[in-house]
Design an enzyme around this catalytic site. Sequence first.
Site, mmCIF file in Angstrom:
data_model
loop_
_atom_site.group_PDB
_atom_site.id
_atom_site.type_symbol
_atom_site.label_atom_id
_atom_site.label_comp_id
_atom_site.label_asym_id
_atom_site.label_seq_id
_atom_site.Cartn_x
_atom_site.Cartn_y
_atom_site.Cartn_z
ATOM 1 N N ASP A 8 35.218 -5.976 -3.937
ATOM 2 C CA ASP A 8 36.665 -6.020 -3.747
ATOM 3 C C ASP A 8 37.283 -6.142 -5.140
ATOM 4 O O ASP A 8 36.594 -5.993 -6.154
ATOM 5 C CB ASP A 8 37.074 -7.141 -2.783
ATOM 6 C CG ASP A 8 36.856 -8.546 -3.322
ATOM 7 O OD1 ASP A 8 36.412 -8.706 -4.487
ATOM 8 O OD2 ASP A 8 37.130 -9.505 -2.586
ATOM 9 N N THR A 67 33.672 -14.943 -5.088
ATOM 10 C CA THR A 67 32.610 -15.948 -4.971
ATOM 11 C C THR A 67 31.320 -15.390 -4.383
ATOM 12 O O THR A 67 30.282 -16.021 -4.488
ATOM 13 C CB THR A 67 33.048 -17.116 -4.059
ATOM 14 O OG1 THR A 67 33.262 -16.605 -2.742
ATOM 15 C CG2 THR A 67 34.288 -17.805 -4.590
ATOM 16 N N HIS A 98 10.254 -13.670 -0.398
ATOM 17 C CA HIS A 98 10.049 -14.428 0.831
ATOM 18 C C HIS A 98 10.917 -13.981 2.000
ATOM 19 O O HIS A 98 10.511 -14.126 3.151
ATOM 20 C CB HIS A 98 10.306 -15.917 0.589
ATOM 21 C CG HIS A 98 9.333 -16.535 -0.357
ATOM 22 N ND1 HIS A 98 9.327 -17.887 -0.610
ATOM 23 C CD2 HIS A 98 8.333 -16.008 -1.127
ATOM 24 C CE1 HIS A 98 8.371 -18.167 -1.483
ATOM 25 N NE2 HIS A 98 7.766 -17.037 -1.825
ATOM 26 N N HIS A 133 5.328 -14.566 5.337
ATOM 27 C CA HIS A 133 6.770 -14.352 5.357
ATOM 28 C C HIS A 133 7.174 -13.303 6.381
ATOM 29 O O HIS A 133 8.266 -13.366 6.941
ATOM 30 C CB HIS A 133 7.264 -13.957 3.964
ATOM 31 C CG HIS A 133 6.875 -14.943 2.910
ATOM 32 N ND1 HIS A 133 7.357 -16.236 2.886
ATOM 33 C CD2 HIS A 133 6.020 -14.834 1.867
ATOM 34 C CE1 HIS A 133 6.831 -16.881 1.863
ATOM 35 N NE2 HIS A 133 6.009 -16.049 1.232
#
Length: 148
Positions: A8, A67, A98, A133
């Site tokens: 964005d 963020t 993982h 995993h």
Amino acid sequence: MKVAITSDHGGMVIREEIKKLMDELDIPYDDFGCGCQTSVDYPDYALPVAEKVANGEYDKGILICGTGIGMSIAANKVKGVRCALVHDVYSAKLTRQHNDSNMLAMGERVIGPGLAREIAQVWLTEEFEDGRHANRIGKISEYESKNG
């Protein structure tokens, strides 16, 4: 490997830095915007890219906003997406090894271009370890199939 990248308005600087990195690593990618400095809604960019990764059109996706939180939340609503919000190199490595993450989210207001570049390079080049995993990823996929 083919990568879809988007941001964005809050992630445009890091997006350009990651595109330079992918050029240097000879990793094909497509840039899905945004192309403006004015405020836009991050789901309008995260969701289409997440859908492209989930349907196999792209192997991996990279999302950048202020963020990284909004982009990662939106992407993880798409069935088949395992988007990791990462702000350090160690987490980038382990989310590939993982968790077999197929999408990476970062926050431009949290980290700078240099660290973002390091994170992306590790995330783009690390391999999934499989083994124990794979069973864990399978449980997530099974839940998603039943409840998605």
